[in-house]
Design a protein around this motif. Structure first.
Motif, PDB file in Angstrom:
ATOM      1  N   SER A  49       1.904  33.578  51.542  1.00  0.00           N
ATOM      2  CA  SER A  49       2.504  32.260  51.803  1.00  0.00           C
ATOM      3  C   SER A  49       2.761  31.484  50.507  1.00  0.00           C
ATOM      4  O   SER A  49       2.432  30.305  50.397  1.00  0.00           O
ATOM      5  CB  SER A  49       1.614  31.446  52.743  1.00  0.00           C
ATOM      6  N   THR A  51       4.953  29.501  47.892  1.00  0.00           N
ATOM      7  CA  THR A  51       6.161  28.676  47.820  1.00  0.00           C
ATOM      8  C   THR A  51       6.274  28.071  46.425  1.00  0.00           C
ATOM      9  O   THR A  51       5.292  27.566  45.883  1.00  0.00           O
ATOM     10  CB  THR A  51       6.128  27.548  48.867  1.00  0.00           C
ATOM     11  N   LYS A  58      13.858  25.737  46.979  1.00  0.00           N
ATOM     12  CA  LYS A  58      12.741  26.659  47.137  1.00  0.00           C
ATOM     13  C   LYS A  58      13.121  28.040  46.610  1.00  0.00           C
ATOM     14  O   LYS A  58      13.797  28.812  47.277  1.00  0.00           O
ATOM     15  CB  LYS A  58      12.313  26.742  48.605  1.00  0.00           C
ATOM     16  N   LEU A  60      10.902  30.391  45.964  1.00  0.00           N
ATOM     17  CA  LEU A  60      10.117  31.230  46.864  1.00  0.00           C
ATOM     18  C   LEU A  60       9.751  30.373  48.061  1.00  0.00           C
ATOM     19  O   LEU A  60       9.324  29.226  47.904  1.00  0.00           O
ATOM     20  CB  LEU A  60       8.849  31.763  46.179  1.00  0.00           C
ATOM     21  N   ASN A  61       9.894  30.942  49.243  1.00  0.00           N
ATOM     22  CA  ASN A  61       9.711  30.167  50.464  1.00  0.00           C
ATOM     23  C   ASN A  61       8.746  30.891  51.398  1.00  0.00           C
ATOM     24  O   ASN A  61       9.141  31.797  52.135  1.00  0.00           O
ATOM     25  CB  ASN A  61      11.060  29.955  51.149  1.00  0.00           C
ATOM     26  N   ASP A  62       7.462  30.561  51.279  1.00  0.00           N
ATOM     27  CA  ASP A  62       6.439  31.155  52.141  1.00  0.00           C
ATOM     28  C   ASP A  62       6.434  32.683  52.005  1.00  0.00           C
ATOM     29  O   ASP A  62       6.338  33.418  52.992  1.00  0.00           O
ATOM     30  CB  ASP A  62       6.671  30.744  53.596  1.00  0.00           C
ATOM     31  N   LEU A  63       6.507  33.159  50.764  1.00  0.00           N
ATOM     32  CA  LEU A  63       6.596  34.597  50.497  1.00  0.00           C
ATOM     33  C   LEU A  63       5.239  35.269  50.586  1.00  0.00           C
ATOM     34  O   LEU A  63       4.267  34.820  49.969  1.00  0.00           O
ATOM     35  CB  LEU A  63       7.180  34.835  49.097  1.00  0.00           C
ATOM     36  N   SER A  64       5.175  36.361  51.336  1.00  0.00           N
ATOM     37  CA  SER A  64       3.985  37.211  51.390  1.00  0.00           C
ATOM     38  C   SER A  64       4.393  38.623  50.984  1.00  0.00           C
ATOM     39  O   SER A  64       5.459  39.111  51.372  1.00  0.00           O
ATOM     40  CB  SER A  64       3.365  37.215  52.784  1.00  0.00           C
ATOM     41  N   LEU A 257      14.520  40.694  49.321  1.00  0.00           N
ATOM     42  CA  LEU A 257      14.291  39.255  49.280  1.00  0.00           C
ATOM     43  C   LEU A 257      15.594  38.511  49.563  1.00  0.00           C
ATOM     44  O   LEU A 257      16.673  38.933  49.141  1.00  0.00           O
ATOM     45  CB  LEU A 257      13.748  38.820  47.918  1.00  0.00           C
ATOM     46  N   SER A 261      12.265  34.634  50.560  1.00  0.00           N
ATOM     47  CA  SER A 261      11.398  35.234  51.573  1.00  0.00           C
ATOM     48  C   SER A 261      11.743  36.709  51.749  1.00  0.00           C
ATOM     49  O   SER A 261      12.819  37.163  51.330  1.00  0.00           O
ATOM     50  CB  SER A 261      11.550  34.520  52.922  1.00  0.00           C
TER      51      SER A 261
END
Length: 284
Positions: A49, A51, A58, A60-64, A257, A261
């Motif tokens: 998660s 960001t 953003k 990176l947006n809630d990247l896992s 990506l 995300s």
């Protein structure tokens, strides 16, 4: 060339900043990173998660994301997808607004860039950066992972073990036949291999490699695929790449990506046939 045939270089004076001392690993249960889904298990690197925002955008947006030990992974995506920011966060260059980044059992977000590199994360940028007026041998020698403090680094001299390590790395990157050549006369592809070798000389656990195929000849791209696959036998490797044929030849899992995300993940045939990937990445 054998050790006895190669003359010993004079002691080198290295202008090196003091390396911070080793620090104990953080107890994740005390730092808020103790969730069971963040135990390292087979994963070497785990992001959860994450960001990163720049002036409201953003990156990176809630990247896992997670990669296992000894895994080769390709990351693709259009410009602005977050690929560079991903590497910046992993290496400590950029601090996320929210999220978790764990390397083994170490909270990366609590470490400096130098400390993260010491943990075993190496990064190769798109444009090769080598010492062009030094030989291939000297480039690799200067990159060796040795304990060099502010005093010991001044009068550092090469040992037989160091020479053996340089030779082994040179063979792995297919430059053992040009060890005495100046790095400046190498082809673009060979300079890329040399920089990969300089990372390997530092004995990292994870390599982040940015667009290695850019500007290479077909033969060089083929050789680069061989090198990266070989490196991934013992280390984790993340390759950021736009060349889809190069990614296909890597024959590894691919993460797509889009807008910071993960859009899709799987092997290349699965990814290129994914409807969302076709729409946003392949431009249908």
């Amino acid at each position: 060339m054998t050790e006895t045939q190669r003359p010993s270089p004079p002691p080198m004076i290295l202008n090196m900043a003091p390396i911070p001392p080793e620090q104990p690993e953080i107890d994740l249960s005390l730092s808020g990173y103790g969730d069971s889904d963040l135990s390292s298990g087979s994963s070497l690197l785990m992001m959860q998660s994450v960001t990163v925002s720049f002036d409201g955008f953003k990156a990176l947006n809630d990247l896992s994301f997670a990669i296992a030990e000894g895994e080769l992974r390709a990351i693709i995506g259009p410009n602005g997808a977050g690929k560079t920011t991903f590497m910046d966060v992993v290496t400590g260059k950029t601090r996320p607004d929210t999220g978790r980044v764990v390397f083994g059992t170490t909270d990366v977000l609590r470490r400096s860039e130098a400390e993260i590199a010491r943990l075993g994360i190496g990064r190769k940028f798109q444009r090769p950066t080598v010492f062009e007026h030094q030989s291939v041998f000297e480039n690799l020698m200067m990159a060796l992972a040795n304990a060099r403090g502010p005093v010991s680094g001044i009068f550092y001299s090469l040992t037989g073990r160091d020479r053996a390590r340089v030779q082994a790395v040179a063979e792995q990157i297919h430059l053992d036949h040009v060890l005495d050549s100046e790095a400046g006369i190498l082809s673009h592809g060979q300079k890329q291999w040399l920089e990969i070798g300089m990372l390997l000389a530092q004995e990292p656990k994870l390599l982040l490699v940015d667009e290695p195929a850019a500007g290479m000849t077909p033969a060089e791209r083929e050789r680069t695929v061989e090198i990266l696959k070989d490196v991934a036998q013992t280390k984790s490797v993340v390759v950021i790449e736009h060349d889809m044929e190069f990614v296909r030849n890597l024959d590894c899992r691919v993460t797509v990506l889009h807008e910071g995300s993960v859009l899709a993940e799987g092997y290349i045939d699965h990814v290129v046939n994914n409807e969302e990937v076709i729409d946003v990445y392949l431009g249908r």
